[in-house]
Every structure is written in structure tokens, then in C-alpha cells.
Write a protein that holds these residues in place. Structure first.
Motif, mmCIF file in Angstrom:
data_model
loop_
_atom_site.group_PDB
_atom_site.id
_atom_site.type_symbol
_atom_site.label_atom_id
_atom_site.label_comp_id
_atom_site.label_asym_id
_atom_site.label_seq_id
_atom_site.Cartn_x
_atom_site.Cartn_y
_atom_site.Cartn_z
ATOM 1 N N LEU A 73 2.177 4.577 -9.212
ATOM 2 C CA LEU A 73 0.638 4.165 -8.409
ATOM 3 C C LEU A 73 0.467 5.545 -7.492
ATOM 4 O O LEU A 73 1.386 5.721 -7.132
ATOM 5 C CB LEU A 73 1.056 2.823 -7.469
ATOM 6 C CG LEU A 73 1.987 1.918 -8.496
ATOM 7 C CD1 LEU A 73 2.103 0.616 -8.049
ATOM 8 C CD2 LEU A 73 0.843 1.524 -10.162
ATOM 9 N N ASN A 74 -0.987 5.221 -7.098
ATOM 10 C CA ASN A 74 -1.300 6.304 -6.300
ATOM 11 C C ASN A 74 -2.151 5.571 -5.469
ATOM 12 O O ASN A 74 -3.182 5.449 -5.477
ATOM 13 C CB ASN A 74 -2.341 7.618 -7.151
ATOM 14 C CG ASN A 74 -1.513 8.526 -7.748
ATOM 15 O OD1 ASN A 74 -0.698 8.978 -7.967
ATOM 16 N ND2 ASN A 74 -1.049 8.065 -9.008
ATOM 17 N N THR A 75 -1.790 5.982 -4.187
ATOM 18 C CA THR A 75 -3.088 5.804 -2.743
ATOM 19 C C THR A 75 -2.502 6.894 -2.043
ATOM 20 O O THR A 75 -2.179 7.708 -1.870
ATOM 21 C CB THR A 75 -2.103 4.834 -2.573
ATOM 22 O OG1 THR A 75 -3.326 4.268 -1.200
ATOM 23 C CG2 THR A 75 -1.586 4.617 -1.479
ATOM 24 N N THR A 123 -3.669 -4.388 -10.906
ATOM 25 C CA THR A 123 -2.534 -3.832 -9.468
ATOM 26 C C THR A 123 -3.639 -3.990 -8.835
ATOM 27 O O THR A 123 -4.924 -4.046 -9.025
ATOM 28 C CB THR A 123 -2.087 -2.520 -9.363
ATOM 29 O OG1 THR A 123 -3.147 -1.530 -9.761
ATOM 30 C CG2 THR A 123 -1.341 -2.041 -10.361
ATOM 31 N N VAL A 148 1.268 -4.441 -2.100
ATOM 32 C CA VAL A 148 0.566 -3.645 -3.363
ATOM 33 C C VAL A 148 1.367 -5.269 -3.833
ATOM 34 O O VAL A 148 2.749 -5.418 -4.230
ATOM 35 C CB VAL A 148 1.236 -2.684 -3.352
ATOM 36 C CG1 VAL A 148 0.929 -2.210 -5.267
ATOM 37 C CG2 VAL A 148 1.454 -1.624 -2.807
ATOM 38 N N VAL A 192 -3.120 -0.829 -4.304
ATOM 39 C CA VAL A 192 -3.334 0.872 -4.341
ATOM 40 C C VAL A 192 -5.262 1.732 -4.946
ATOM 41 O O VAL A 192 -5.366 0.970 -5.249
ATOM 42 C CB VAL A 192 -2.532 1.428 -4.748
ATOM 43 C CG1 VAL A 192 -1.132 1.441 -4.791
ATOM 44 C CG2 VAL A 192 -2.493 1.218 -6.625
ATOM 45 N N ASP A 193 -5.144 3.075 -4.394
ATOM 46 C CA ASP A 193 -6.018 3.070 -4.955
ATOM 47 C C ASP A 193 -6.554 3.235 -7.240
ATOM 48 O O ASP A 193 -7.883 2.885 -7.988
ATOM 49 C CB ASP A 193 -6.573 4.709 -4.730
ATOM 50 C CG ASP A 193 -6.245 4.890 -3.153
ATOM 51 O OD1 ASP A 193 -6.892 3.676 -2.645
ATOM 52 O OD2 ASP A 193 -5.961 5.887 -2.686
#
Length: 429
Positions: free
Chosen positions: A339-341, A320, A349, A323-324
């Protein structure tokens, strides 16, 4: 006479003796401390009841007879009204316990004038503390305001009240904030958890006051994904409200990414920005899917779900960007990338998903005779529609006996990995 009435008489006598005896401070009369006293509480949150622990340790070679524990109620420190009840003219306090060698038991506690402060005090009827052992009392206390307070306790043995030990602890109360979590679309249980609180769960929504300056997790299971989604490490400021909104996808068989959790008032996948592509695999190379999209968020935390096609399920997350962090939920058949941000974002993304080998019908990471049998059995039972696109090895848009035959040929080493030629044909060429 009721047990409370008996306790009232006993405690009244005890207090009379205690009040009539001068306090010796924090050291015993013979200059040897009969016991140690410790106050334990991580913090006190203004307007919120919390349990404070008072631990008494007996340093003597003989038992300590039922010490009296006194906690002056001052500087905004109090006992909540729903903890108080009156019996025979005495105001008792419910919810006070002590941990003993045989387990935790309730203790009689009541409100009366403090013996050394010009305020009310909470008194706890103690238990015997054997030589060399400790007993921990847990009392429910509430503090109002945000100014620093001094929490005091004085502990004195019933058989030697002049051997009192008095300790204090300065505490700056934490001002609460609020977490407001709910569904913007969908329904289900939402849980708020953290080290500073007991977990709070509500159906479709939770609104709860929490100590500020701490971290909290807000989670829910999205039925459209069969997967738990969590906003992690949520920080709440003093007197501030942190809002969390979840969206439950209605479709599971689409690759289209969507925001399923957010703390910002604005977070979305930009319309028209999604690009999807598939790279077909062979019996020896995996099928892959790539999804790109533009993500915009005003700040806070954002959680995006990228589903996989039920007809061509993916098995893992390859990579990925934008994103974080990310994970692939394999339990959420046919799988979903979470997915986390955090923070304000306006970025592209890219998500690359890795699938199975072509012909791997039973998803065991090999193409063999079992896969050929699975295709043949499905055809024989008129259930070919239960098979995924991995069964269409000749890529003609349908699953037939030819696919079962060619899968068997590959398993026996008589067909190439892309199923285009038999090995004999390849040798003739």
C-alpha cells in the motif's frame, strides 16, 4: 615518439594555424554555412560532472577534414582534475569521445589558451565528417556555482579554418540535493534511479547527490517479503536532503500490517488498532480476509505491507480504502499487499483480500479430482502439514481422509458446495 607526443605536435600546428586565421563568426566566408553545430545537454548540475554533446553536421557535398572543436572554460565551467594528465608539457583531457559510423571512439583532447576568449579552452581533435553526415562529440564538463552560464563552442575545419561556426547556449545550473536511503531494520541492496542520473546502488545504504527539481525512485528488495518495494517520484529540493528508510519484516506468516518504507521521520501503524477477520468460502465462493488499521504519518511517502497467512494464503487484492494506491504481489508467496500513500495522514485503512475456493488445494481456481488426490497423497506420505487450510473442507481443524473423500464427492457432483450434505441427502430433505 609516443602517440600522445605525435598528437601534441599535430595539434600545436593546428592551433597555430587556427589562431593566426581571423574568425568569420557563425557564417562561412562564402555566406554558405559549411556545417551546423549543436550543443546538447539537458542541464548542468553545480559540482557534478556531466557529459555534454557537440554535434557537427556537414552540409557540403565534400568531406569536412577533421574539424577542431573548441570550448572556452569560463563562467565556472571546467574539466575535473581527475580527467587531466600532462604529457610533454601538454595537459590532456581523458574521456572525450566521438560517435562515428563504425562506433564510438576516443579522441585526443587538451587544454590551451582560447582563441577568442581570454581564458583556457578545451580543444578536441576532430574526425572527418563525410558529406551530408553528422558526428557527435561527448565531453566531460563540470560547472561551479548556480549563476547562469554561457556554454560556447567553436568548430572549424582543419582545411578551411576561416569557415568556423560558433554557437552558444545559456544554461542555468541546477543546484544539487541529496538522497540518503538506508535500512532502519534489515539489510540489502538499495538503488536510486532517475532520468537525471545513472542508477546508484549500495549495500544497506546509498547517499548520493542528485540534480534538484527532478523525480527519483528509491527501491529495495525486502527479504522478509521476497518483494521489491519502491518509493516513487521522490522530489529533492536545492541543498536539501531527502531521507528514505526501509524496514524488512522478520515474519511472513502474519497479517499484521507494518510500515516498510517511509520518507517522513514518523510513520507507523497505531498499536492496538489492527482488526482482522476471515469469511470462510465454499467450493464455489472464495475465502476472504479483511484487515483494518489506523495509519499515522507526518508527511512524505509511506509504504505499508500487509502479509497473508501461509496457512490460508490469499490470491488477490479485492479492495482498499484510506491509501492512494495498492497492489498485490503474487510472486511473494503467500502473497502480500503493498500500500502506498503520500502526505500527512491520520486515517483508518481497510484492506480486503481474496483467497481460494475451499478445497482448491493446488490453487488452479477449480475444485476437482486433482485436489482430492493431492490431499490423499499428502496423507499417504505423512506430509499433511504441507497442506493449507483449504484442504480442511469439513472444518474440523485437521486434514484427514474425510476431507479427501468429500472433495472427491463434490468434484463428482455428489456433495454441496459447503461440503455439509451429499446431494442425495439434500434431495431427501
Amino acid at each position: 615518439m609516443s602517440s600522445r607526443s605525435i598528437a601534441t605536435v599535430t595539434l600545436a600546428v593546428l592551433l597555430a594555424v587556427s589562431f593566426a586565421t581571423p574568425m568569420a563568426g557563425t557564417v562561412a566566408a562564402d555566406d554558405h554555412a559549411a556545417h551546423d553545430v549543436r550543443i546538447d545537454t539537458t542541464t548542468l548540475t553545480s559540482g557534478t560532472e556531466q557529459m555534454v554533446e557537440i554535434t557537427v553536421t556537414n552540409n557540403q557535398s565534400s568531406d569536412m577534414v577533421s574539424p577542431v572543436v573548441e570550448i572556452p572554460l569560463r563562467n565556472g565551467l571546467s574539466v575535473a582534475d581527475d580527467r587531466r594528465s600532462t604529457d610533454g608539457g601538454t595537459e590532456f583531457v581523458d574521456g572525450v569521445t566521438v560517435a562515428t559510423s563504425s562506433g564510438t571512439v576516443s579522441r585526443t583532447a587538451f587544454i590551451d589558451d582560447s582563441s577568442f576568449r581570454g581564458t583556457d579552452a578545451l580543444y578536441v581533435e576532430g574526425v572527418v565528417v563525410p558529406a551530408g553526415e553528422s558526428r557527435t562529440y561527448t565531453v566531460p564538463l563540470t560547472v561551479s556555482g548556480s549563476n547562469e552560464i554561457t556554454l560556447e563552442t567553436d568548430v572549424r575545419p582543419l582545411n578551411n579554418v576561416d569557415q568556423n561556426v560558433r554557437v552558444s547556449r545559456s544554461i542555468e545550473p541546477t543546484v544539487p540535493g541529496t538522497i540518503d536511503a538506508s535500512y532502519a531494520s534489515g539489510s540489502g541492496d538499495i538503488t536510486v534511479s532517475g532520468s537525471a542520473i545513472d542508477s546508484q546502488t549500495g549495500s544497506d545504504s546509498v547517499e548520493t547527490d542528485v540534480p534538484s527539481g527532478q523525480s527519483y525512485d528509491v527501491s529495495t528488495t525486502l527479504s522478509g517479503l521476497d518483494e521489491t518495494v519502491t518509493i516513487s517520484g521522490l522530489q529533492v529540493g536545492e541543498f536539501e536532503t531527502e531521507t528514505v528508510r526501509f524496514v524488512d519484516p522478520s515474519q511472513r506468516d502474519s497479517l499484521s500490517p507494518m510500515v516498510v518504507g517511509r520518507t517522513s521521520s514518523q510513520a507507523s501503524v497505531v498499536d492496538g488498532s489492527v482488526i482482522q477477520s476471515t469469511s470462510d468460502g465454499t467450493a464455489e465462493t472464495r475465502t476472504t480476509q479483511t484487515v483494518t488499521f489506523d495509519l499515522v504519518a507526518g508527511g512524505g511517502q509511506t509504504v505499508v505491507a500487509v502479509g497473508t497467512d501461509a496457512d490460508l494464503p490469499m490470491a488477490s487484492l479485492s479492495s482498499t480504502t484510506g491509501v492512494d494506491d495498492a497492489r498485490f504481489a503474487t510472486d511473494a508467496a503467500p502473497g502480500v499487499a503493498i500500500l502506498n500513500t503520500s502526505g500527512a495522514v491520520d486515517t483508518t485503512v481497510t484492506v480486503q483480500l481474496q483467497g481460494r475456493y475451499l478445497g482448491d488445494v493446488d490453487a488452479d481456481d477449480t475444485v476437482d479430482g486433482n485436489d482430492a488426490s493431492s490431499i490423499a497423497d499428502a496423507l499417504a506420505s505423512n506430509s499433511a502439514d504441507s497442506l493449507t487450510e483449504y484442504a480442511d473442507v469439513n472444518d474440523d481443524g485437521e486434514v484427514s481422509a474425510i476431507d479427501a473423500m468429500q472433495t472427491q464427492q463434490y468434484a463428482e457432483g455428489n456433495r454441496t458446495a459447503d461440503y455439509s450434505n451429499t446431494t442425495d441427502e439434500e434431495e431427501d430433505n
